[in-house]
Design a protein around this motif. Sequence first.
Motif, PDB file in Angstrom:
ATOM      1  N   ASN A 459      46.071  21.013  43.622  1.00 12.38           N
ATOM      2  CA  ASN A 459      47.506  21.117  43.361  1.00 12.38           C
ATOM      3  C   ASN A 459      48.215  22.026  44.365  1.00 12.38           C
ATOM      4  N   GLU A 460      47.543  23.100  44.804  1.00  8.11           N
ATOM      5  CA  GLU A 460      48.185  23.997  45.759  1.00  8.11           C
ATOM      6  C   GLU A 460      48.463  23.280  47.085  1.00  8.11           C
ATOM      7  N   LYS A 461      47.485  22.512  47.541  1.00  8.37           N
ATOM      8  CA  LYS A 461      47.693  21.740  48.766  1.00  8.37           C
ATOM      9  C   LYS A 461      48.788  20.692  48.561  1.00  8.37           C
ATOM     10  N   TYR A 462      48.770  20.092  47.398  1.00  8.89           N
ATOM     11  CA  TYR A 462      49.775  19.071  47.071  1.00  8.89           C
ATOM     12  C   TYR A 462      51.180  19.667  47.121  1.00  8.89           C
ATOM     13  N   GLN A 463      51.365  20.852  46.517  1.00 12.42           N
ATOM     14  CA  GLN A 463      52.680  21.477  46.467  1.00 12.42           C
ATOM     15  C   GLN A 463      53.160  21.893  47.858  1.00 12.42           C
ATOM     16  N   GLN A 464      52.259  22.107  48.777  1.00 15.81           N
ATOM     17  CA  GLN A 464      52.639  22.487  50.129  1.00 15.81           C
ATOM     18  C   GLN A 464      52.758  21.293  51.083  1.00 15.81           C
ATOM     19  N   TYR A 465      52.454  20.116  50.552  1.00 16.03           N
ATOM     20  CA  TYR A 465      52.529  18.919  51.422  1.00 16.03           C
ATOM     21  C   TYR A 465      53.702  18.032  51.023  1.00 16.03           C
ATOM     22  N   SER A 466      53.509  17.154  50.051  1.00 17.25           N
ATOM     23  CA  SER A 466      54.578  16.215  49.722  1.00 17.25           C
ATOM     24  C   SER A 466      54.205  15.385  48.507  1.00 17.25           C
ATOM     25  N   GLU A 467      55.236  14.950  47.805  1.00 18.71           N
ATOM     26  CA  GLU A 467      55.055  13.899  46.816  1.00 18.71           C
ATOM     27  C   GLU A 467      54.900  12.566  47.544  1.00 18.71           C
ATOM     28  N   PRO A 468      54.268  11.575  46.927  1.00 21.49           N
ATOM     29  CA  PRO A 468      54.194  10.248  47.545  1.00 21.49           C
ATOM     30  C   PRO A 468      55.479   9.463  47.280  1.00 21.49           C
ATOM     31  N   TYR A 469      55.909   8.704  48.275  1.00 21.87           N
ATOM     32  CA  TYR A 469      57.102   7.868  48.153  1.00 21.87           C
ATOM     33  C   TYR A 469      56.748   6.429  48.515  1.00 21.87           C
ATOM     34  N   MET A 470      57.495   5.496  47.930  1.00 22.64           N
ATOM     35  CA  MET A 470      57.255   4.076  48.168  1.00 22.64           C
ATOM     36  C   MET A 470      58.530   3.387  48.630  1.00 22.64           C
ATOM     37  N   SER A 471      58.363   2.284  49.349  1.00 21.03           N
ATOM     38  CA  SER A 471      59.507   1.491  49.794  1.00 21.03           C
ATOM     39  C   SER A 471      60.140   0.756  48.615  1.00 21.03           C
ATOM     40  N   ALA A 472      61.341   0.247  48.831  1.00 27.32           N
ATOM     41  CA  ALA A 472      62.022  -0.505  47.779  1.00 27.32           C
ATOM     42  C   ALA A 472      61.227  -1.753  47.400  1.00 27.32           C
ATOM     43  N   GLY A 473      60.593  -2.386  48.385  1.00 29.15           N
ATOM     44  CA  GLY A 473      59.770  -3.554  48.093  1.00 29.15           C
ATOM     45  C   GLY A 473      58.573  -3.214  47.249  1.00 29.15           C
ATOM     46  N   ASN A 474      57.933  -2.087  47.534  1.00 31.31           N
ATOM     47  CA  ASN A 474      56.755  -1.680  46.779  1.00 31.31           C
ATOM     48  C   ASN A 474      57.120  -1.246  45.361  1.00 31.31           C
ATOM     49  N   ILE A 475      58.245  -0.576  45.215  1.00 27.98           N
ATOM     50  CA  ILE A 475      58.719  -0.181  43.881  1.00 27.98           C
ATOM     51  C   ILE A 475      58.976  -1.410  43.029  1.00 27.98           C
ATOM     52  N   THR A 476      59.642  -2.388  43.614  1.00 26.65           N
ATOM     53  CA  THR A 476      59.915  -3.643  42.899  1.00 26.65           C
ATOM     54  C   THR A 476      58.618  -4.344  42.527  1.00 26.65           C
ATOM     55  N   LEU A 477      57.661  -4.309  43.434  1.00 30.16           N
ATOM     56  CA  LEU A 477      56.356  -4.919  43.175  1.00 30.16           C
ATOM     57  C   LEU A 477      55.708  -4.317  41.936  1.00 30.16           C
ATOM     58  N   TYR A 478      55.690  -3.006  41.832  1.00 32.59           N
ATOM     59  CA  TYR A 478      55.052  -2.355  40.687  1.00 32.59           C
ATOM     60  C   TYR A 478      55.807  -2.646  39.391  1.00 32.59           C
ATOM     61  N   PHE A 479      57.118  -2.671  39.450  1.00 30.77           N
ATOM     62  CA  PHE A 479      57.904  -2.986  38.255  1.00 30.77           C
ATOM     63  C   PHE A 479      57.509  -4.355  37.703  1.00 30.77           C
ATOM     64  N   TRP A 480      57.411  -5.331  38.595  1.00 35.31           N
ATOM     65  CA  TRP A 480      57.110  -6.693  38.138  1.00 35.31           C
ATOM     66  C   TRP A 480      55.628  -6.885  37.844  1.00 35.31           C
ATOM     67  N   PHE A 481      54.775  -6.063  38.422  1.00 36.25           N
ATOM     68  CA  PHE A 481      53.375  -6.080  38.002  1.00 36.25           C
ATOM     69  C   PHE A 481      53.278  -5.702  36.521  1.00 36.25           C
ATOM     70  N   PHE A 482      53.959  -4.630  36.148  1.00 27.52           N
ATOM     71  CA  PHE A 482      53.948  -4.218  34.746  1.00 27.52           C
ATOM     72  C   PHE A 482      54.522  -5.320  33.857  1.00 27.52           C
ATOM     73  N   ALA A 483      55.595  -5.956  34.328  1.00 31.15           N
ATOM     74  CA  ALA A 483      56.214  -7.033  33.551  1.00 31.15           C
ATOM     75  C   ALA A 483      55.267  -8.221  33.404  1.00 31.15           C
ATOM     76  N   ALA A 484      54.533  -8.529  34.468  1.00 32.02           N
ATOM     77  CA  ALA A 484      53.639  -9.695  34.430  1.00 32.02           C
ATOM     78  C   ALA A 484      52.531  -9.511  33.398  1.00 32.02           C
ATOM     79  N   TYR A 485      52.021  -8.290  33.258  1.00 30.92           N
ATOM     80  CA  TYR A 485      50.924  -8.067  32.314  1.00 30.92           C
ATOM     81  C   TYR A 485      51.382  -8.267  30.870  1.00 30.92           C
ATOM     82  N   SER A 486      52.490  -7.669  30.506  1.00 30.75           N
ATOM     83  CA  SER A 486      52.962  -7.823  29.121  1.00 30.75           C
ATOM     84  C   SER A 486      53.462  -9.245  28.878  1.00 30.75           C
ATOM     85  N   ALA A 487      54.070  -9.870  29.898  1.00 31.01           N
ATOM     86  CA  ALA A 487      54.526 -11.255  29.754  1.00 31.01           C
ATOM     87  C   ALA A 487      53.358 -12.196  29.531  1.00 31.01           C
ATOM     88  N   THR A 488      52.227 -11.913  30.159  1.00 29.89           N
ATOM     89  CA  THR A 488      51.033 -12.745  29.990  1.00 29.89           C
ATOM     90  C   THR A 488      50.603 -12.786  28.528  1.00 29.89           C
TER      91      THR A 488
END
Length: 868
Positions: A459-488
């Motif tokens: 955690n100490e190294k993490y706090q001195q480095y960065s949070e992870p960030y994703m592109s708009a395409g990747n964010i959308t991908l994860y949103f619809w992945f979650f939707a696909a599982y429950s929709a199934t």
Amino acid sequence: MATYTSNHIEKIDSLEDEKDVKERDFTTTQVLSPDEADSVDAKDLGATREDVLAAEEKVEGMSLERCVKIITEVRTMHKHDQNFPTDILIKMNEFLDNPDVLANPDNHPELVHEMKLEAVMVTENSPYAEVRGVVDPTDDFDMPTFTIRVWIIGVLFSAAGAFINQLFSIRMPSITVGTEVAQLLAFPFGKLLQRIFPDKEFRLFGRTHNFNPGPFNRKEHMLITIMAAVAFSTPYTGYIVFTQALPMFFNNSYGYDFGYQLLNTLGSNFVGYGLAGLTRRFIVYPSYCVWPGSLATLALNKAFHSDDSQAVPGPFGKLYSWSRLRLFTVALIVTFVYWWIPGYLFEALSYFNWLSWIAPHHKTFNMIVGFKNGLGLNPLPTFDWNMVSGVWPAMVLPMFSITNYFAGVIISGFMIVGIYWTNAFNTAYLPINSNKTFNREGGRYNVTRILDDKGMFDNEKYQQYSEPYMSAGNITLYFWFFAAYSATLSYTFLYHRHELNRGFKSVWRDLKNKIRARRGQAAEEDDDEFAEDIHYRLMKRYKEVPEWWYFLVLCGALAIGMAGVGAYPTNTTMAVVIYGVLLAIFFAVPLGIIKAVTGSTVTLNVLAEFIGGVIVPGDALAMNYFKMYGYIVTAHALSFANDLKLAHYTKIAPRYTFWAQMIATLISSFVCTALFNFQMSFKNVCLPNAAFKFTCPGDYTFFNAAVFWGTIGPIKIFGKGGRFTSLLSGFGLGFVLPIAIYGLQKAFPRQHWLRQIHPVMMCFGALIWAPYNISWIWPALVFTFISWKLVKPRYLAFWAKYNYVLCSALSAGIAICAIVIFFALQISDITLDWWGNSDYDKGCETAACVLRPIPEKGYFGPEKGHFR
């Protein structure tokens, strides 16, 4: 389906009397009159001439009572089946729901006759025209199948294909030998052994065998193809072994241990096979489980083993008499020659990003039209069939499936635009559509900077480095992945609960019959006999594989997998293997049904990563084991089930298929595992300057995902107060979406277009993003539309004869050409350095542009020490 009377038959027969169509060449023309064309028009008949003639021969024996029972069961099974023709379903509703039809059938002779034809068709053949076109409703029970030829060719092909695919799996770009290549090469090999082997019998395992039991036949050919399909799939264990053993990853020395590698490979491979066998009543045997992707394989098999030179009417008012094999051969040669252009000589024709050439440095324009770094809104994106069918097998899978898929692509594309241009989640500082993970300075996220000496989260190294960030395409991908599982889950319950109930009833009935047999009592009859097609009934002649065989394989593989985790210093509980398999068991049937109907697979990788990261937070390796058994077991199960359907259609004895798959899996497991250490011994392997370009791109992606989901963990990312917590709303949307569509279909039953909506496929379409885009799916939509909506309704016999064979030829031609180019030129680094191969990418297509520059302070997001 219009009434097909004796007048229709006589008219068609008269056409054959007038012309000796069997002697016609493919290019020979015959212009049909409007009346003649209408008599054989698929749009009116809904079946080929041969299909209906065969049904006419048996329609007199179809009583009205039996017809009603069959049509009732068929309507129940297929009322939500998008593959089943809507116009036929309308006729069924009229037949069953109009009291006067059954009370006074003589007043409705055309409708009654039509329904009797349909009843014969669905019981004596398949309910689907595309299946009838490539699968014969007959069987030669005595045809030699599991012969010495199959053993020799199948074992050699399995070993060779597994070796090539595993060896070059870490290369960029990789080289892969596909099943279509094995199917193509198996025929001349089989014919060669037919000629050189003696006609001599011998005894083995208490049975008499023959070295040369006659002509090399379609069942032998398909069994070899099934073995190749199993063996050519490289084990998922490779990702774990490479990332665990190599120093640029986790650097755990026991990753080099052959026993460790073999135990995990055998465990993950054979658990999937056991699960496929246990679910075959639900996703293999029912007629509605078409498995559209397998039809091209069946068409090629039929091309090699049938005399089909009889002419069929097709486009431009012509009769076409080329055999399937002749078309396949010519198309393969033409494709092989042509693909040298986009595959080697002029690579710009593959990624034809011509719109970007207009203004290569215009950020907004390229973010929308860019093929490589944009959303891919390009009307003419490629001249390469490999790109056309790279994401979606064009012309093979149903039109409804790709239409829903494309709708999901467009809907989610607007979502990406909304997220990006509003700078939600700080996406405007990043490329719009990338699958990479970024740091707060806009660079690649270096996961090693947040790990301690043991590879655990610091955690100490993490706090001195960065949070992870994703592109708009990747964010959308994860949103619809979650939707696909429950929709199934909600979709399967709403639309397939009848089929699931039948499957469970079948299991229970067989169990009771076994108890009855032991007591000397008569077996309970199958009250669903009218719902089964001819293929299921023909397969009943063969000895079934007992459920306990598959269960034993499942349990044995589970024990082996647990030993692979527990016998080595993985610091991981063996329970993660059980958890992963439970996830696979829970989703295997729902995902299998969707795959069997649509031809598309919703993978469990994201859900397995999500759940695994929650169960074992901070431990990337433990999450990897959970992911392997939760994700790849389901993927293997569906792949094996697809092969079981191939055997089902070809009428191969189930026990032969069982042993063929088991042997091929065993061969593949040992061959691939034996290569792991050999691959890792190459100079600078998995580094940018690696020998033979063995740079391991997939292993880097796997390692980053392991740290992202395992080390950082979904709780920090998606938990309360997390940066991406709002994406979890995808689960709710996905669960509600099928319910809403189902409600609309019930409220507006006359709006038949609503029946073609498949909410899971819409969710699945949104998963194309990061790194793919519209350019990867739009050409497939165009070609599928031409095939399924323009050609098929007008020239069904022509389409059924040639469509799938053409697709197989195109894929095989490209595969063979790619192998030749690789071993003849690319492996020696012989390239053509000119504009069409190296300089056609300009501006934002060379390096992705971003909407907003990084702030002057050099970073975005919260200050150091304030990360979740």
